[in-house]
Design an enzyme around this catalytic site. Structure first.
Site, PDB file in Angstrom:
ATOM      1  N   GLY A  47      18.193   2.076   8.913  1.00  0.00           N
ATOM      2  CA  GLY A  47      18.585   2.936   7.793  1.00  0.00           C
ATOM      3  C   GLY A  47      18.877   2.145   6.532  1.00  0.00           C
ATOM      4  O   GLY A  47      18.508   2.536   5.422  1.00  0.00           O
ATOM      5  N   CYS A  48      19.538   1.003   6.698  1.00  0.00           N
ATOM      6  CA  CYS A  48      19.902   0.173   5.546  1.00  0.00           C
ATOM      7  C   CYS A  48      18.667  -0.438   4.900  1.00  0.00           C
ATOM      8  O   CYS A  48      18.582  -0.546   3.677  1.00  0.00           O
ATOM      9  CB  CYS A  48      20.888  -0.914   5.969  1.00  0.00           C
ATOM     10  SG  CYS A  48      22.415  -0.218   6.636  1.00  0.00           S
TER      11      CYS A  48
END
Length: 160
Positions: A47-48
């Protein structure tokens, strides 16, 4: 462990943190510009990475709106350097290893994962206007489409 909640319309808490090159970056450096300050849990996680790549892809569009993007996590400067190089990121990342700025912004909170409770960064974004006022807060962000949504709000707020 302070858990302040930053609300729209209040001055952004002041900070100074090292970026990926070790240079000190402070909130006051961005007065006169729009600032997208986003907090994320960890370098090189799915996600990051997606969020950082999405913001990097739109960096020039943000720049055209007089807006700067800063990502903040508790990862080290070295970790940020590796993340930027590996993912070919073009945005600046700030290192908040002691989580003091996370705490100022109220994003260092109790999280639950697989039944375990722990303190961690809640993915959040703050849009700060050229006078240093928080004009929009996104809490517990889902990464898909987020960078584009933030850009849309920058354009909308600038028109007013």
């Amino acid at each position: 462990m302070t858990n302040t909640t930053i609300t729209e319309g209040q001055p952004a808490p002041s900070f100074c943190l090292p970026n990926q090159t070790g240079e000190t970056v402070c909130l006051k450096d961005f007065y006169g510009k729009w600032l997208v300050l986003y907090f994320y849990p960890r370098d090189n996680t799915a996600g990051c990475t997606r969020e950082a790549k999405d913001f990097s892809a739109l960096k020039d569009d943000f720049a055209a709106e007089n807006a700067v993007i800063l990502g903040v996590s508790k990862d080290s400067i070295k970790s940020h350097q590796n993340f930027i190089q590996k993912q070919e990121l073009t945005i600046k990342l700030l290192s908040d290893e002691d989580t003091s700025v996370h705490q100022q912004y109220g994003v260092w909170r109790m999280k639950k994962n697989y039944g375990k409770e722990y303190m961690g960064a809640v993915r959040s974004t703050f849009l700060i206007d050229p006078e240093g006022i928080v004009v929009k807060v996104w809490d517990n962000v889902r990464t898909a489409g987020h960078a584009g949504e933030v850009l849309g709000v920058v354009k909308e707020k600038k028109v007013r």
